[in-house]
Scaffold this active site. Structure first.
Site, PDB file in Angstrom:
ATOM      1  CG  ASP A 172      -3.549   3.269  -8.477  1.00 57.38           C
ATOM      2  OD1 ASP A 172      -4.461   3.900  -9.009  1.00 57.38           O
ATOM      3  OD2 ASP A 172      -2.818   3.668  -7.546  1.00 57.38           O
ATOM      4  CG  ASP A 225      -1.079   7.309  -8.598  1.00 59.04           C
ATOM      5  OD1 ASP A 225      -2.344   6.747  -7.996  1.00 59.04           O
ATOM      6  OD2 ASP A 225      -0.036   7.569  -8.080  1.00 59.04           O
ATOM      7  CG  ASP A 226      -5.364   8.415  -7.692  1.00 62.43           C
ATOM      8  OD1 ASP A 226      -4.903   7.429  -7.114  1.00 62.43           O
ATOM      9  OD2 ASP A 226      -5.588   9.502  -6.816  1.00 62.43           O
ATOM     10  CB  CYS A 277      -2.024   4.488  -3.962  1.00 59.55           C
ATOM     11  SG  CYS A 277      -2.915   5.801  -4.575  1.00 59.55           S
TER      12      CYS A 277
END
Length: 486
Positions: free
Chosen positions: A304, A28-29, A64
């Site tokens: 993502d 994530d990120d 996201c």
């Protein structure tokens, strides 16, 4: 008798389906332009060195929920209609469930005869009150469902454990979320390879870690590991650009020394959380090997979207059309993939679901926008795309923007998004061109109202390695003064 029982157990464990297993790990990120992969030696030795690294992997939207929706469906944002992170703009809304949940990778892989398991973050608003569903909602197609309620956290969260709400606290051994989904994923592999009922059934796993998303809480054993590592001072770091769109040229001042320290601390925390992801990768690979199915399993490692940390004075965020935000790690190992390979073929998040289905021997639906990467993975193609679309719909309505507009305690003004941060961009990479053309719009209309264009930008990355040098086609204060910025 005991000897025969153990032998039978081992024989079951090494049995496998003729179809390949597929494991998808998504962070994530996680950036790639700021070198976060450099702190993950296990990812390198177990995945990169044993498989293929895509040097031109991108997402088609840098935020996201829309990006994850694209990954799940193989579609661009304008086709799956999850435009922003809010329910009102489609994130885990009823419109998502009605339009898309029977057209996601879980549903299709289940139709293809796979046992499916989801572990980690689904969509930002999953099972929150505004989404109008609770933890009993399990999207169609998932046979194992261990999913975070809401957005990324490391402690003090709830999960849906096959539809039952389960609360977690702050005990590292029991609750640290990256480690918890690691344990659940490993158990899924064991159950899928050692249980008689499942040995002939291939499995598909979707493992979605919270790291390195904010709050970027490291595991205690990794806390302070990178205290002496400041965020990379790239050419666009703390660069006061006047030739960019409104959010960058007007919305964010140069960073103070105090703000730089905040960015450095966030960078260090992010890297430290990725060490637990490194452990997860090792545990998954080890379990697959012990079960005797590693050689029949594809493992994908991805994010993502990317991230910026100080570029163009923007602190820790994404939501821009620049490479820090849209370039991502993509590494794949598995049957037929040569070890230690790199490829310059462009890979997109919308390609992942078509790829999984193609590897599973299932027809890729005609309404998907992405292309299967299988020919690239197996070195069966030279012809490929050279252009793709990036789209983003700015969050923050006409009455305001998203960020620290009235900062407390003397902190700097920092806007990380606004309705006029809505853009369409075309990214081009081929033998003669490496550039981006972007149009920014003064409203976040869906679909985009091209009549509201207020800024156009073109920059050539074949001449400079960053987006600092731009050719500004027009702006809200330039040739078309009637086009308002906000």
């Amino acid at each position: 008798m005991l000897f025969l029982t153990v032998c039978a157990f081992l024989l079951v464990g090494i049995a496998s389906s003729s179809k390949p297993n597929i494991v998808f790990i998504i962070t994530d990120d996680q950036d790639i332009k700021l070198n976060s992969l450099d702190v993950q030696p296990k990812v390198k030795s177990l995945l990169t060195d044993e498989g293929m690294l895509f040097t031109n992997a991108f997402v088609t939207t840098p935020v996201c929920c829309p990006s994850r929706s694209s990954t799940l469906t193989g579609k661009y944002v304008h086709n799956h209609h999850t435009y922003e992170n809010s329910v009102t703009k489609g994130c885990n809304a009823q419109s998502w469930r009605d339009m898309n949940e029977k057209k996601t990778i879980g549903y299709y892989m289940n139709m293809a005869g796979y046992k499916t398991g989801f572990f980690g973050k689904y969509l930002n608003n999953y099972a929150l009150p505004q989404s109008k569903v609770n933890t009993s909602h399990i999207p169609p197609g998932w046979t194992r469902w261990f999913t975070l309620v809401g957005n990324s956290k490391f402690y003090h969260y709830s999960v849906s454990n096959d539809g039952v709400k389960e609360a977690h606290g702050d005990d590292y051994e029991k609750d640290y979320f990256t480690d918890l989904i690691k344990r659940e994923a490993v158990q899924f592999i064991k159950n899928s390879t050692f249980q008689v009922a499942d040995v002939d059934t291939p499995f598909f796993m979707y493992i979605a870690t919270p790291a390195p998303h904010r709050p970027a809480t490291p595991a205690p054993q990794y806390n302070h590991t990178f205290d002496n590592h400041p965020a990379p001072r790239t050419p666009s770091y703390n660069y006061n650009s006047t030739d960019k769109h409104w959010l960058i040229s007007e919305g964010t001042p140069p960073m103070s020394d105090a703000t730089k320290m905040i960015v450095d601390t966030l960078y260090q925390d992010r890297l430290e959380t990725l060490l637990s992801v490194d452990d997860l990768v090792e545990e998954v690979v080890t379990t697959l090997k012990t079960a005797g199915v590693l050689d029949n399993t594809y493992i994908f490692y991805n994010s993502d979207h990317g991230y910026h940390l100080g570029q163009f004075n923007q602190q820790g965020e994404k939501r821009q059309p620049y490479d820090e935000n849209i370039r991502v790690p993509l590494i794949v190992r598995g049957p037929g993939i040569s070890s230690g390979k790199t490829t310059e073929h462009i890979a997109l998040n919308i390609d992942l679901t078509p790829t999984f289905l193609d590897l599973a021997g299932w027809k890729v639906p005609d309404d998907m926008d992405g292309m299967s990467l299988k020919p690239v993975l197996l070195n069966q193609t030279n012809m490929w795309r050279s252009d793709f679309l990036v789209e983003y719909y700015g969050e923050g309505g006409a009455s305001g923007c998203t960020g620290t507009i009235n900062p407390p305690h003397g902190q700097q003004v920092f806007l990380h998004d606004c309705h006029n941060n809505t853009f369409l961009a075309v990214r081009t990479i081929n033998d003669t061109h490496n550039n981006v053309y972007a149009e920014f719009y003064s409203t976040d209309d869906t679909p985009i109202n091209v009549e509201k264009t207020y800024f156009q930008e073109f920059y050539d990355l074949s001449k400079v390695s960053t987006a600092i040098v731009s050719f500004r086609l027009y702006t809200c204060t330039g040739l078309l003064a009637t086009h308002k910025c906000i």
